[in-house]
Design an enzyme around this catalytic site. Structure first.
Site, mmCIF file in Angstrom:
data_model
loop_
_atom_site.group_PDB
_atom_site.id
_atom_site.type_symbol
_atom_site.label_atom_id
_atom_site.label_comp_id
_atom_site.label_asym_id
_atom_site.label_seq_id
_atom_site.Cartn_x
_atom_site.Cartn_y
_atom_site.Cartn_z
ATOM 1 C CG MET A 1 -1.532 -1.122 1.285
ATOM 2 S SD MET A 1 -3.611 -0.983 2.004
ATOM 3 C CE MET A 1 -3.054 -0.755 3.332
ATOM 4 N N GLY A 2 2.423 0.801 -0.171
ATOM 5 C CA GLY A 2 2.952 2.651 -0.803
ATOM 6 C C GLY A 2 3.404 2.514 0.913
ATOM 7 C CG MET B 1 11.357 -0.952 9.951
ATOM 8 S SD MET B 1 12.160 -1.308 8.511
ATOM 9 C CE MET B 1 13.905 -0.950 9.617
ATOM 10 C CB SER B 2 4.593 -0.465 10.605
ATOM 11 O OG SER B 2 2.815 0.208 10.203
ATOM 12 N NE ARG C 1 -2.464 2.080 10.621
ATOM 13 C CZ ARG C 1 -2.688 1.321 9.521
ATOM 14 N NH1 ARG C 1 -1.916 -0.154 9.426
ATOM 15 N NH2 ARG C 1 -3.686 0.552 9.228
ATOM 16 C CG LEU D 1 6.958 1.006 -0.749
ATOM 17 C CD1 LEU D 1 8.560 0.666 -2.500
ATOM 18 C CD2 LEU D 1 6.020 0.357 -1.153
ATOM 19 N N GLY E 1 11.855 -3.430 5.239
ATOM 20 C CA GLY E 1 11.174 -4.139 5.456
ATOM 21 C C GLY E 1 9.847 -4.961 4.017
ATOM 22 C CG HIS E 2 7.352 -2.269 2.273
ATOM 23 N ND1 HIS E 2 6.838 -0.685 2.609
ATOM 24 C CD2 HIS E 2 5.617 -2.658 1.985
ATOM 25 C CE1 HIS E 2 5.636 -0.723 3.302
ATOM 26 N NE2 HIS E 2 5.128 -2.243 2.460
ATOM 27 C CD GLN F 1 -1.513 -8.333 4.762
ATOM 28 O OE1 GLN F 1 -2.603 -7.940 4.599
ATOM 29 N NE2 GLN F 1 -1.023 -8.181 4.442
HETATM 30 O O1 PAF Z 1 -0.536 -5.221 3.361
HETATM 31 C C1 PAF Z 1 -0.430 -4.845 3.103
HETATM 32 O O2 PAF Z 1 0.402 -3.938 2.935
HETATM 33 C C2 PAF Z 1 -1.279 -4.617 2.380
HETATM 34 O O3 PAF Z 1 -2.209 -5.151 3.319
HETATM 35 C C3 PAF Z 1 -1.911 -5.366 1.217
HETATM 36 C C4 PAF Z 1 -1.950 -7.411 1.179
HETATM 37 C C5 PAF Z 1 -0.651 -5.213 0.072
HETATM 38 C C6 PAF Z 1 -3.863 -5.887 0.222
HETATM 39 O O4 PAF Z 1 -3.897 -4.113 0.275
#
Ligand code: PAF
Length: 282
Positions: A30-31, A186-187, A189, A33, A36-37, A155
């Site tokens: 969800m951007g 890391m998040s 948020r 970044l 972690g991403h 998730q």
């Molecule tokens: O983990 C996330 O960032 C979101 O839940 C995902 C998997 C991109 C779905 O919108």
């Protein structure tokens, strides 16, 4: 780097790749970044011929409109971050209309009960929204491998169920949590936390570490009570839940079994910002 903002353009481009029968790695995000991403993207780069990163703040998985509104949106910066590790990644950053075609609703999913635990209890409809967008994205990208961080462990289990139940042809790969120097997971948020809040948030991981240590000799109930009491002392922090659960079913651990794997899960608010984390206990 190829950047697509419309699914029709992305799929026209991907058609040439699908025909080659190559491995396509996919990192849905969800951007906003962070490292972690980037670690997920690096893993995808190492294991696939082509790599797609999606950046899409999915409205249907937010059960709180303020949270959706305040979610950081930093597309240009995100693209630059991806460029630092990958010059030929395919970035997909569609609009809500392009994805939902005027009907911004979730489908309803049955994940064999794991959707009713923890995040599911506290964020009604969240996992229907996640299932809806992840399924849509898988259908658009048709990846060979898709990468998800273990910070959102529930998730990750939900996505594995989604794939199994819908017979989707994609391997789901869970990747370890990346942490700040003080242990904070890391998040995206975290960007909204003040320096003081970030400092105080180190208590989340420290509590998980102590919970892990205590779980060696104490019951799940004793460990949970200890965490709850120790966090209550911090007035800037509100505990939403702390659970010790079976790693597969995500059901609360009542009595420990040697044959099961357990994880501790936590959700807290610091200054109205919701943070989650988890740790493997054995
Ligand atoms: O983990 C996330 O960032 C979101 O839940 C995902 C998997 C991109 C779905 O919108």
């Amino acid at each position: 780097m190829q950047i697509f903002k419309e699914k029709a353009l992305l799929t026209a481009y991907l058609k040439t790749i699908w025909d080659k029968n190559c491995a396509i790695g996919f990192v849905p995000t969800m951007g906003a970044l962070h490292q972690g991403h980037l670690s997920l993207i690096k893993k995808s780069l190492a294991e696939n011929d082509y790599n797609v990163v999606s950046i899409f703040v999915n409205p249907t998985q937010f059960n709180n409109s303020q949270d959706l509104e305040k979610y950081p949106r930093t597309l240009e910066i995100d693209i630059e971050k991806i460029r630092t590790i990958c010059s030929d990644c395919i970035v997909f950053a569609p609009s809500v209309d392009d994805i939902y075609e005027g009907k911004t609703n979730s489908k309803s999913f049955n994940y064999d009960g794991i959707e009713h635990e923890m995040e599911g209890k506290h964020r009604p409809g969240h996992f229907d929204g996640v299932g809806t967008i992840v399924k849509k994205l898988f259908e658009i990208v048709k990846p060979t491998n898709a990468y998800f961080g273990e910070k959102d462990f529930q998730q990750l289990q939900i996505v594995k169920k989604l794939v199994a139940k819908n017979d989707l042809k994609v391997n789901i790969i869970g990747c370890p949590i990346f942490r700040e120097a003080n242990g904070l997971a890391m998040s995206s948020r975290n960007e909204r936390l003040s320096i003081k809040d970030r400092d105080e948030a180190s208590i989340i991981y420290n509590s998980l570490l102590t919970a892990k240590e205590k779980f060696g000799t104490k019951s799940a109930n004793e460990v949970s009570n200890w965490v709850k009491h120790s966090l209550e002392k911090n007035k800037n922090l509100t505990l939403e839940y702390f659970e010790i659960a079976d790693e597969t079913t995500l059901k609360t651990c009542i009595r420990k079994s040697k044959h099961k794997k357990y994880r501790a899960f936590i959700a807290v608010f610091i200054d109205n910002i919701r943070l989650i984390d988890n740790i493997s206990l054995n």
